[in-house]
Scaffold this motif. Structure first.
Motif, PDB file in Angstrom:
ATOM      1  N   VAL A  46       0.850  -1.205   0.000  1.00  0.00           N
ATOM      2  CA  VAL A  46       0.000   0.000   0.000  1.00  0.00           C
ATOM      3  C   VAL A  46       0.877   1.244   0.000  1.00  0.00           C
ATOM      4  O   VAL A  46       0.674   2.172  -0.789  1.00  0.00           O
ATOM      5  CB  VAL A  46      -0.950  -0.002   1.225  1.00  0.00           C
ATOM      6  N   LYS A  47       1.847   1.258   0.873  1.00  0.00           N
ATOM      7  CA  LYS A  47       2.744   2.407   1.002  1.00  0.00           C
ATOM      8  C   LYS A  47       3.463   2.668  -0.320  1.00  0.00           C
ATOM      9  O   LYS A  47       3.508   3.804  -0.800  1.00  0.00           O
ATOM     10  CB  LYS A  47       3.751   2.125   2.125  1.00  0.00           C
ATOM     11  N   GLY A  48       4.001   1.631  -0.909  1.00  0.00           N
ATOM     12  CA  GLY A  48       4.721   1.784  -2.173  1.00  0.00           C
ATOM     13  C   GLY A  48       3.834   2.285  -3.291  1.00  0.00           C
ATOM     14  O   GLY A  48       4.223   3.164  -4.071  1.00  0.00           O
ATOM     15  N   ARG A  49       2.641   1.746  -3.381  1.00  0.00           N
ATOM     16  CA  ARG A  49       1.714   2.156  -4.453  1.00  0.00           C
ATOM     17  C   ARG A  49       1.234   3.589  -4.262  1.00  0.00           C
ATOM     18  O   ARG A  49       1.092   4.329  -5.240  1.00  0.00           O
ATOM     19  CB  ARG A  49       0.524   1.202  -4.513  1.00  0.00           C
ATOM     20  N   LEU A  50       1.000   3.983  -2.999  1.00  0.00           N
ATOM     21  CA  LEU A  50       0.604   5.368  -2.728  1.00  0.00           C
ATOM     22  C   LEU A  50       1.722   6.335  -3.115  1.00  0.00           C
ATOM     23  O   LEU A  50       1.466   7.371  -3.750  1.00  0.00           O
ATOM     24  CB  LEU A  50       0.246   5.552  -1.247  1.00  0.00           C
ATOM     25  N   GLN A  51       2.959   6.012  -2.755  1.00  0.00           N
ATOM     26  CA  GLN A  51       4.087   6.879  -3.091  1.00  0.00           C
ATOM     27  C   GLN A  51       4.334   6.897  -4.595  1.00  0.00           C
ATOM     28  O   GLN A  51       4.753   7.909  -5.147  1.00  0.00           O
ATOM     29  CB  GLN A  51       5.350   6.421  -2.344  1.00  0.00           C
ATOM     30  N   GLU A  52       4.061   5.791  -5.253  1.00  0.00           N
ATOM     31  CA  GLU A  52       4.188   5.732  -6.703  1.00  0.00           C
ATOM     32  C   GLU A  52       3.162   6.654  -7.355  1.00  0.00           C
ATOM     33  O   GLU A  52       3.464   7.366  -8.305  1.00  0.00           O
ATOM     34  CB  GLU A  52       3.941   4.276  -7.121  1.00  0.00           C
ATOM     35  N   HIS A  53       1.927   6.627  -6.819  1.00  0.00           N
ATOM     36  CA  HIS A  53       0.833   7.432  -7.386  1.00  0.00           C
ATOM     37  C   HIS A  53       0.960   8.912  -7.008  1.00  0.00           C
ATOM     38  O   HIS A  53       0.750   9.781  -7.838  1.00  0.00           O
ATOM     39  CB  HIS A  53      -0.509   6.876  -6.918  1.00  0.00           C
ATOM     40  N   TRP A  54       1.250   9.163  -5.762  1.00  0.00           N
ATOM     41  CA  TRP A  54       1.419  10.531  -5.272  1.00  0.00           C
ATOM     42  C   TRP A  54       2.859  10.672  -4.777  1.00  0.00           C
ATOM     43  O   TRP A  54       3.169  10.373  -3.615  1.00  0.00           O
ATOM     44  CB  TRP A  54       0.432  10.842  -4.137  1.00  0.00           C
ATOM     45  N   GLY A  55       3.722  11.106  -5.656  1.00  0.00           N
ATOM     46  CA  GLY A  55       5.156  11.162  -5.383  1.00  0.00           C
ATOM     47  C   GLY A  55       5.562  12.029  -4.201  1.00  0.00           C
ATOM     48  O   GLY A  55       6.626  11.858  -3.627  1.00  0.00           O
ATOM     49  N   GLN A  56       4.717  12.982  -3.819  1.00  0.00           N
ATOM     50  CA  GLN A  56       5.081  13.883  -2.728  1.00  0.00           C
ATOM     51  C   GLN A  56       4.912  13.250  -1.340  1.00  0.00           C
ATOM     52  O   GLN A  56       5.325  13.830  -0.341  1.00  0.00           O
ATOM     53  CB  GLN A  56       4.318  15.217  -2.815  1.00  0.00           C
TER      54      GLN A  56
END
Length: 144
Positions: free
Chosen positions: A15-25
């Motif tokens: 989840v963390k990785g996908r969120l950071q991938e989608h929202w880079g900030q």
């Protein structure tokens, strides 16, 4: 339907990785504040990115929907591999038994040829007797 606490905890790194991938900030620190709570996670992402609650929830739902389909796909591949292995083993088994049966049939045929060559008169008498018996069975069997 938004993922529950157990789903998020169980797949936190994904989840963390996908969120950071989608929202880079989004940083690890930002996401660490929300770990384990879907509501807090939505709030942190909203605050940091300006995304709407609905947009974030849809994204999370998509993550878990994809995760389930990935798991189903993996299970299908595992079953297909197992079925292929079983079919391969069955083919080897059938081939081995066919060879053994063919070998036995060859041996039987060779013995019969040897018997006929070594005892032609007896072989002819046996063949004649079998023919008479078969004819009698057919003749008397058709009278019923």
């Amino acid at each position: 339907m938004m993922p529950n606490r157990e789903q998020i905890k169980g797949h936190w790194n994904e989840v963390k990785g996908r969120l950071q991938e989608h929202w880079g900030q989004l940083t690890d620190d930002d996401l660490q504040r929300a770990e384990g709570s879907a509501e807090r996670l939505v709030g942190v992402v909203q605050q940091k990115t300006g995304a709407t609650k609905n947009e974030i929830e849809k994204f999370l739902d998509g993550l878990f929907g994809q995760s389930v389909s990935d798991q189903a796909s993996e299970a299908v591949h595992q079953y297909a591999d197992a079925a292929q292995q079983a079919a391969s083993e069955a083919a080897v088994y059938a081939r081995d038994h066919y060879r053994r049966l063919a070998s036995q049939t060859e041996d039987y045929s060779a013995k019969m040829v040897d018997t006929v060559r070594s005892r032609p008169a007896e072989s002819l008498a046996i063949a004649f007797g079998v023919g008479v018996a078969a004819g009698a069975l057919l003749f008397f069997g058709s009278k019923k």
